[in-house]
Structure formats: structure tokens, C-alpha cells
Design an enzyme around this catalytic site. Structure first.
Site, PDB file in Angstrom:
ATOM      1  N   LYS A  42      27.851  20.079  12.272  1.00  0.00           N
ATOM      2  CA  LYS A  42      29.086  20.477  12.967  1.00  0.00           C
ATOM      3  C   LYS A  42      28.774  21.145  14.308  1.00  0.00           C
ATOM      4  O   LYS A  42      29.319  20.771  15.348  1.00  0.00           O
ATOM      5  CB  LYS A  42      29.877  21.447  12.083  1.00  0.00           C
ATOM      6  CG  LYS A  42      30.834  22.361  12.821  1.00  0.00           C
ATOM      7  CD  LYS A  42      31.434  23.392  11.879  1.00  0.00           C
ATOM      8  CE  LYS A  42      32.205  24.492  12.574  1.00  0.00           C
ATOM      9  NZ  LYS A  42      31.392  25.637  13.005  1.00  0.00           N
ATOM     10  N   ASN A  43      27.901  22.153  14.279  1.00  0.00           N
ATOM     11  CA  ASN A  43      27.698  22.941  15.497  1.00  0.00           C
ATOM     12  C   ASN A  43      26.937  22.174  16.579  1.00  0.00           C
ATOM     13  O   ASN A  43      26.984  22.553  17.741  1.00  0.00           O
ATOM     14  CB  ASN A  43      27.016  24.274  15.163  1.00  0.00           C
ATOM     15  CG  ASN A  43      27.973  25.212  14.443  1.00  0.00           C
ATOM     16  OD1 ASN A  43      29.184  24.987  14.438  1.00  0.00           O
ATOM     17  ND2 ASN A  43      27.446  26.242  13.807  1.00  0.00           N
ATOM     18  N   ARG A 112      35.914  27.530  18.034  1.00  0.00           N
ATOM     19  CA  ARG A 112      35.053  28.328  18.905  1.00  0.00           C
ATOM     20  C   ARG A 112      34.361  27.461  19.960  1.00  0.00           C
ATOM     21  O   ARG A 112      34.305  27.804  21.134  1.00  0.00           O
ATOM     22  CB  ARG A 112      34.001  29.018  18.011  1.00  0.00           C
ATOM     23  CG  ARG A 112      32.969  29.846  18.748  1.00  0.00           C
ATOM     24  CD  ARG A 112      33.500  31.184  19.191  1.00  0.00           C
ATOM     25  NE  ARG A 112      32.487  31.969  19.894  1.00  0.00           N
ATOM     26  CZ  ARG A 112      32.747  33.058  20.599  1.00  0.00           C
ATOM     27  NH1 ARG A 112      33.987  33.506  20.699  1.00  0.00           N
ATOM     28  NH2 ARG A 112      31.792  33.714  21.207  1.00  0.00           N
ATOM     29  N   CYS A 136      36.196  30.987  13.391  1.00  0.00           N
ATOM     30  CA  CYS A 136      36.311  31.870  12.230  1.00  0.00           C
ATOM     31  C   CYS A 136      36.577  33.307  12.680  1.00  0.00           C
ATOM     32  O   CYS A 136      35.926  33.798  13.623  1.00  0.00           O
ATOM     33  CB  CYS A 136      35.020  31.824  11.423  1.00  0.00           C
ATOM     34  SG  CYS A 136      34.808  30.286  10.530  1.00  0.00           S
ATOM     35  N   ARG A 141      33.912  38.568  18.530  1.00  0.00           N
ATOM     36  CA  ARG A 141      33.416  37.341  19.158  1.00  0.00           C
ATOM     37  C   ARG A 141      33.796  37.239  20.647  1.00  0.00           C
ATOM     38  O   ARG A 141      34.478  36.295  21.064  1.00  0.00           O
ATOM     39  CB  ARG A 141      33.879  36.105  18.386  1.00  0.00           C
ATOM     40  CG  ARG A 141      33.591  36.176  16.892  1.00  0.00           C
ATOM     41  CD  ARG A 141      33.822  34.875  16.180  1.00  0.00           C
ATOM     42  NE  ARG A 141      32.733  33.928  16.386  1.00  0.00           N
ATOM     43  CZ  ARG A 141      32.689  32.708  15.850  1.00  0.00           C
ATOM     44  NH1 ARG A 141      33.684  32.297  15.093  1.00  0.00           N
ATOM     45  NH2 ARG A 141      31.666  31.904  16.085  1.00  0.00           N
ATOM     46  N   ASP A 329      25.670  31.846   8.663  1.00  0.00           N
ATOM     47  CA  ASP A 329      26.588  30.859   8.080  1.00  0.00           C
ATOM     48  C   ASP A 329      26.249  30.553   6.614  1.00  0.00           C
ATOM     49  O   ASP A 329      27.038  29.908   5.915  1.00  0.00           O
ATOM     50  CB  ASP A 329      26.576  29.556   8.903  1.00  0.00           C
ATOM     51  CG  ASP A 329      27.144  29.762  10.303  1.00  0.00           C
ATOM     52  OD1 ASP A 329      27.689  30.856  10.569  1.00  0.00           O
ATOM     53  OD2 ASP A 329      27.041  28.837  11.129  1.00  0.00           O
ATOM     54  N   VAL A 351      24.804  39.871  12.098  1.00  0.00           N
ATOM     55  CA  VAL A 351      25.184  39.070  13.277  1.00  0.00           C
ATOM     56  C   VAL A 351      26.660  39.309  13.635  1.00  0.00           C
ATOM     57  O   VAL A 351      26.998  39.520  14.801  1.00  0.00           O
ATOM     58  CB  VAL A 351      24.905  37.564  13.038  1.00  0.00           C
ATOM     59  CG1 VAL A 351      25.358  36.737  14.230  1.00  0.00           C
ATOM     60  CG2 VAL A 351      23.423  37.329  12.748  1.00  0.00           C
ATOM     61  N   ARG A 421      37.644  22.416   8.607  1.00  0.00           N
ATOM     62  CA  ARG A 421      37.095  22.565   9.965  1.00  0.00           C
ATOM     63  C   ARG A 421      35.635  22.169   9.991  1.00  0.00           C
ATOM     64  O   ARG A 421      35.147  21.636  10.981  1.00  0.00           O
ATOM     65  CB  ARG A 421      37.173  24.045  10.407  1.00  0.00           C
ATOM     66  CG  ARG A 421      38.487  24.495  10.957  1.00  0.00           C
ATOM     67  CD  ARG A 421      38.339  25.891  11.571  1.00  0.00           C
ATOM     68  NE  ARG A 421      37.193  25.897  12.464  1.00  0.00           N
ATOM     69  CZ  ARG A 421      36.314  26.895  12.580  1.00  0.00           C
ATOM     70  NH1 ARG A 421      36.468  27.999  11.904  1.00  0.00           N
ATOM     71  NH2 ARG A 421      35.294  26.806  13.398  1.00  0.00           N
TER      72      ARG A 421
HETATM   73  C1  LIG Z   1      30.387  26.554  17.113  1.00  0.00           C
HETATM   74  C2  LIG Z   1      29.137  27.287  16.797  1.00  0.00           C
HETATM   75  O1  LIG Z   1      28.065  26.907  17.215  1.00  0.00           O
HETATM   76  N1  LIG Z   1      29.263  28.350  16.000  1.00  0.00           N
HETATM   77  C3  LIG Z   1      28.085  29.069  15.582  1.00  0.00           C
HETATM   78  C4  LIG Z   1      27.659  29.988  16.709  1.00  0.00           C
HETATM   79  O2  LIG Z   1      28.766  30.812  17.036  1.00  0.00           O
HETATM   80  P1  LIG Z   1      28.754  31.648  18.388  1.00  0.00           P
HETATM   81  O3  LIG Z   1      28.057  30.893  19.441  1.00  0.00           O
HETATM   82  O4  LIG Z   1      30.136  32.094  18.614  1.00  0.00           O
HETATM   83  O5  LIG Z   1      27.865  32.879  17.941  1.00  0.00           O
HETATM   84  P2  LIG Z   1      26.943  33.794  18.872  1.00  0.00           P
HETATM   85  O6  LIG Z   1      25.517  33.444  18.627  1.00  0.00           O
HETATM   86  O7  LIG Z   1      27.451  33.707  20.255  1.00  0.00           O
HETATM   87  O8  LIG Z   1      27.261  35.232  18.291  1.00  0.00           O
HETATM   88  C5  LIG Z   1      26.248  36.131  17.897  1.00  0.00           C
HETATM   89  C6  LIG Z   1      26.692  37.551  18.194  1.00  0.00           C
HETATM   90  O9  LIG Z   1      26.776  37.700  19.599  1.00  0.00           O
HETATM   91  C7  LIG Z   1      28.020  38.294  19.974  1.00  0.00           C
HETATM   92  N2  LIG Z   1      28.404  37.792  21.303  1.00  0.00           N
HETATM   93  C8  LIG Z   1      28.417  36.441  21.544  1.00  0.00           C
HETATM   94  C9  LIG Z   1      28.770  35.955  22.787  1.00  0.00           C
HETATM   95  C10 LIG Z   1      29.117  36.863  23.801  1.00  0.00           C
HETATM   96  O10 LIG Z   1      29.449  36.496  24.924  1.00  0.00           O
HETATM   97  N3  LIG Z   1      29.097  38.196  23.517  1.00  0.00           N
HETATM   98  C11 LIG Z   1      28.735  38.693  22.284  1.00  0.00           C
HETATM   99  O11 LIG Z   1      28.732  39.898  22.074  1.00  0.00           O
HETATM  100  C12 LIG Z   1      28.980  37.839  18.851  1.00  0.00           C
HETATM  101  O12 LIG Z   1      30.115  38.643  18.763  1.00  0.00           O
HETATM  102  C13 LIG Z   1      28.071  37.902  17.638  1.00  0.00           C
HETATM  103  O13 LIG Z   1      28.057  39.216  17.130  1.00  0.00           O
HETATM  104  O14 LIG Z   1      26.552  30.778  16.282  1.00  0.00           O
HETATM  105  C14 LIG Z   1      26.842  31.653  15.175  1.00  0.00           C
HETATM  106  C15 LIG Z   1      25.600  32.481  14.906  1.00  0.00           C
HETATM  107  O15 LIG Z   1      24.579  31.691  14.445  1.00  0.00           O
HETATM  108  C16 LIG Z   1      27.263  30.811  13.965  1.00  0.00           C
HETATM  109  O16 LIG Z   1      27.701  31.677  12.960  1.00  0.00           O
HETATM  110  C17 LIG Z   1      28.407  29.871  14.334  1.00  0.00           C
HETATM  111  O17 LIG Z   1      28.599  28.951  13.283  1.00  0.00           O
HETATM  112  C1  LIG Z   2      31.348  30.595  12.143  1.00  0.00           C
HETATM  113  C2  LIG Z   2      31.349  29.275  12.072  1.00  0.00           C
HETATM  114  O1  LIG Z   2      31.985  28.442  12.905  1.00  0.00           O
HETATM  115  P1  LIG Z   2      32.745  28.749  14.286  1.00  0.00           P
HETATM  116  O2  LIG Z   2      31.745  29.362  15.201  1.00  0.00           O
HETATM  117  O3  LIG Z   2      33.131  27.387  14.728  1.00  0.00           O
HETATM  118  O4  LIG Z   2      33.896  29.628  13.988  1.00  0.00           O
HETATM  119  C3  LIG Z   2      30.603  28.549  11.018  1.00  0.00           C
HETATM  120  O5  LIG Z   2      30.339  27.349  11.213  1.00  0.00           O
HETATM  121  O6  LIG Z   2      30.288  29.143   9.979  1.00  0.00           O
END
Ligand SMILES: CC(=O)N[C@H]1[C@@H](OP(=O)(O)OP(=O)(O)OC[C@H]2O[C@@H](n3ccc(=O)[nH]c3=O)[C@H](O)[C@@H]2O)O[C@H](CO)[C@@H](O)[C@@H]1O
Ligand SMILES: C=C(OP(=O)(O)O)C(=O)O
Length: 453
Positions: A42-43, A112, A136, A141, A329, A351, A421
């Protein structure tokens, strides 16, 4: 890909059920057996669809999973003028004519990864209007790291009325290479900035980059289109901008989280299953923790894992971390498993700040889990018993399905929009393995739910 083959809008897979008022009913206690075909990640799929925006030719993407998020991402791209055509698991994307820089609010707020396209749109058009994303509800986030990185590359960025407006000032309409340090190794920020940098003027270095396999998959897609990227999969990614990317054909990696979920399904039902295609290297922390818990897993072939019948589940502690640490995840599915392990386990979610909401729903099934801050204290119990429960996010939904497979009697799960999703027909795949699981449509489920009230 010929123009005549391309539909103006994405044809959606028939298999994705739409109504959130549907429920899943599971009669637990069945042992499973057989082979599971793992779908594309998915990601990866979502961010690779965003990556295809960088190319002004055709991208033919294979192994695309059938997910509601993929469907919505396709709709986002369509709204930007991209032509898409889907045939089973192959998706043809042609972004030669981007007619809009504005992504639709009602779609982007449902997932996301749609936000990550801001980097590609900005690099192609010099302007992008991207609503703040959904996904989610597992924490705040924010997108500050995405925004700061784009600003470092010369973009003007402002967030107003829930929309992130970005443009590149000056005549060149090209971002400039920059040295960017990410405070957190954010997956999405790494992907947004890597995409933006492929078409920037000069060199970009992303320090403290995310190392997840999906980041590497996106880098490999971009490289196959002619991008110059080194170091994806390490903490330092270097991108030398090029002026244009070309057409490509690319296949998405198997979903490591779906694989992990089926491994837990095998363990929690004490069943023997084989799973392929998989990349065992992407699952090192998951397999290590399963072995700690007493589960035997063998690599039957380089892309095939077999889980053997588990006798006793033992408690263990887990801390979620960025890759190559234990994936957040997989935290909820493991909580379901540890709920039935002998002894006390501690799960630390480091995380996301609000990703333990499934604990109280697992307790409805008879689990003994106490949450304090970001830690869940799990006291193993010998049995779970079925009950009506509510999925609060994607992996919470998976955890409840897993617990339902092991619980005695009937479990009814609401909130399936989360499950759909991110899992490619989980209920149908489980049915094929012998699980007694049934999806009820909204009308049927109304009757079921009123009977349990
Ligand atoms: C669509 C997708 O790929 N989703 C994955 C992606 O989410 P996603 O890319 O949203 O997750 P991030 O790695 O960015 O988030 C990690 C941490 O960084 C923080 N953060 C992130 C961005 C930012 O600008 N500022 C900030 O503070 C977030 O709140 C969180 O606490 O990676 C996560 C962590 O492996 C997974 O759980 C999700 O499934
Ligand atoms: C958190 C997840 O997805 P998303 O970042 O798309 O919300 C997930 O795949 O578990």
C-alpha cells in the site's frame, strides 16, 4: 500505452466494498491452512502513483493492490488531469498534461499519502495547492518537515484554510537543490522531498532520511525514469536534479505489513501457512519478535515464508521505531497476539502519540491490557471471547480481525472503511484459508447491529 486505451478516470476494482456500515462477522477458533498470495505494498503503491506525476510520459505500474486508498489516490490524480487505466493489478498512468495544480479537498483529507504528491506537482508545475491530509487518526501527524524542506529548496509555502499553498518564485519555475536535515526520519517527508529534488536545479542531500523499504521502492521507480538518486535505504539520500524524467514500467514490492499480518494470523490460530511473494529482509524485526514469542518461521524459498503450527505463545516486549526497527504498523496486530501469550508484555509506541486505541476494543474480547501514556501493559489471557467491536484505524481493524479469528464464538467488527483503505480483500483471503468470516452489507448489518444493542 496508446491514448485510445486510456480512460479519463480510473476504473475501480469491483472487489472494493464501499459502505462503511458493512460489518465483518467472524466465528473464531478455526484453524487455517494453505497459501496466501501477498499483494503489492500500500505505502509504495500510493507514493509511486504520486511519483508518476514527475514523468511527462507513460508509467506502467505492476502489482498495484486493490485498495480504497489506491482508488482515492487515482481520483486525486484524475482531478489534476492525469489519465489512468487499470487492468487488474496493472495501472497505466499518463501525466503528460497536468491541467490543474489543485488537489481536491474531499479526497486528500481521506488519506495521508495524497499529500506527498505536493513535491511532484510543485516540481512539474512550479505551483501546488494541497489540502492537509487525512489517514489514520493516530496522532497529530503534522507536515512541518515537508514544508520546511520545500522552503529550503526555494518554494514559498503558506497554509491557509486547511490548504498548503506552494509556489516557486522567479522565472525558472525550478526548485533549487538544498541540504536538508530532517528532525525525525519521516517517511512521507523523505518521499515528498526526494520527488521534488529529482527535477530541481542542482544537488539535494536529505540527512536523517527515512530508510523504509517503500522509500527505496519510490527511489527505484524514479531511477527507472532517469532520476539520479543515491543512498535510498540509508540515512543520507543524495539527488542530482535532472530536467526531465522519461516513461517507465515498474513493479511494486510485496506488502511487508500485509505479510506480517498473515504471519500473526497463522500464529494466533496455531496454523501452518505459506506466504509469497515476500521480501524476508523487509520483515527482520517482525520475524525476530515472532520467534521471541515462540513462533517458528522458515524461509522456504527466497520469496516464500512458511509459518509452522505454534504450540505456546510467550510474552515479549516491543518498542516501535523507524525502519529497521519494529514497524509501528505492526504494533496493533502484535498486541492481539500478545493478548493470548503466557506472561506479561509491554508495548511502547514511540512513533505516533495516539496509536493504542485498539487496546480497549481488544479488552471487550476478554484481553487484559492497561494503557498508560504511550505504553500498553498486556497480561496474557488463555482465551478471548467474541463480541461486537469497533475498528478505530486501519491496523486496529486488522488487530480485531486477528483477535476475532482466535476468540471463541462470534465477533462482529464495525468500521470497515479503515480496513478497506489498506488491506487487499483481507476477508476473502482469510476465507480461502478456512476462516469462518463473512462481510455483511449495510442492510444486513443494520439488522445484526440492532440485535446486539
Ligand atoms: C502512507 C504512508 O506511507 N504511511 C506510513 C508513513 O506515514 P507518515 O509518512 O505519515 O509517517 P512519518 O514517518 O512521517 O511519521 C513519523 C513521525 O514523524 C512525525 N512527523 C512527520 C512529518 C512531519 O512533517 N512532522 C512530524 O512531526 C509524525 O507525527 C510521526 O510522529 O510512515 C508511518 C511510519 O512508518 C507509517 O505508520 C504509515 O503507514
Ligand atoms: C498509518 C497507516 O496508514 P496512513 O499513513 O495511510 O494513515 C498504516 O498503513 O498503518
Amino acid at each position: 500505452m496508446e491514448d485510445s486505451l486510456i480512460n479519463p478516470s480510473l476504473r475501480l476494482p469491483d472487489a472494493i466494498p464501499q459502505a462503511d456500515s458493512s460489518v465483518l462477522q467472524i466465528w473464531g477458533g478455526q484453524s487455517l491452512q494453505g497459501h496466501v498470495k501477498i499483494s503489492g505494498a500500500k505505502n509504495s503503491a500510493l507514493v509511486i502513483m504520486a511519483g508518476a506525476l514527475l514523468c511527462s510520459g507513460d508509467c506502467r505500474i505492476h502489482n498495484v493492490p486493490k485498495l480504497a486508498d489506491v482508488e482515492r489516490m487515482g481520483q486525486v490524480l484524475s482531478a489534476l488531469g492525469v489519465r489512468l487505466k487499470r487492468d487488474d493489478t496493472t495501472l497505466e498512468i499518463n501525466a503528460s498534461e497536468l491541467t490543474s495544480s489543485k488537489a481536491p479537498y474531499e479526497l486528500v483529507t481521506q488519506l495521508r499519502a495524497s499529500f506527498f504528491a505536493i513535491g511532484a506537482i510543485l516540481a512539474r508545475l512550479g505551483i501546488a495547492q494541497m489540502p492537509l491530509p487525512g489517514g489514520c487518526a493516530i496522532g497529530a501527524r503534522p507536515v512541518d518537515l515537508h514544508v520546511r524542506g520545500l522552503q529550503a529548496m526555494g518554494a514559498e509555502v503558506q497554509i491557509e484554510h486547511g490548504i498548503c499553498n506552494a509556489y516557486i518564485p522567479g522565472n525558472s519555475r525550478r526548485l533549487k537543490g538544498a541540504k536538508i536535515y530532517l528532525d525525525i526520519p519521516s517517511v512521507g517527508a523523505t518521499e515528498t522531498l526526494m520527488m521534488a529534488a529529482t527535477l530541481a536545479d542542482g544537488e539535494t542531500i536529505i540527512e536523517n532520511a527515512a530508510r523504509e523499504p517503500e522509500v527505496v521502492d519510490l527511489a527505484n521507480l524514479c531511477i527507472s525514469m532517469g532520476a539520479q538518486i543515491r543512498g535510498a535505504g540509508t540515512s543520507t539520500i543524495t539527488i542530482q536534479g535532472v530536467s526531465k524524467l522519461h516513461s517507465t514500467e515498474y513493479s511494486i514490492i510485496p506488502d511487508r505489513i500485509e505479510t506480517g499480518t498473515f504471519l500473526v494470523a497463522g500464529a494466533i490460530t496455531r496454523s501452518e501457512l505459506s506466504l509469497s511473494p515476500v521480501v524476508p529482509d523487509h520483515l527482520i524485526p517482525v520475524i525476530a519478535k515472532l520467534r521471541d514469542i515462540g513462533v517458528s518461521i522458515i524461509e522456504e524459498a527466497p520469496d516464500c515464508l512458511r509459518i509452522l503450527k505454534t504450540q505456546n505463545l510467550k510474552a515479549t516486549d516491543i518498542e516501535t521505531l523507524p525502519h529497521p526497527g519494529f514497524p509501528t504498523d505492526m504494533q496493533a496486530p502484535f498486541m492481539a497476539l500478545l493478548a493470548l501469550a503466557e506472561g506479561d508484555s509491554i508495548i511502547n509506541e514511540s512513533v505516533f502519540e495516539n496509536r493504542l486505541r485498539h487496546a480497549s476494543e481488544l479488552n471487550r474480547l476478554g484481553a487484559d491490557i492497561r494503557v498508560k501514556g504511550n505504553a500498553a501493559f498486556v497480561k496474557g489471557v488463555p482465551i478471548l471471547s467474541g463480541a461486537p467491536v469497533l475498528a478505530t484505524d486501519l491496523r486496529a481493524a486488522a488487530a480485531l480481525v486477528l483477535a476475532g479469528l482466535a476468540a471463541s464464538g462470534k465477533t462482529t467488527i464495525q468500521g470497515l472503511r479503515h480496513l478497506d483503505r489498506g488491506y487487499d480483500q483481507l476477508d476473502i483471503k482469510l476465507q480461502k484459508l478456512g476462516a469462518k468470516i463473512q462481510r455483511l452489507s449495510s442492510t444486513d448489518s443494520d439488522a445484526v447491529l440492532s440485535s446486539v444493542k
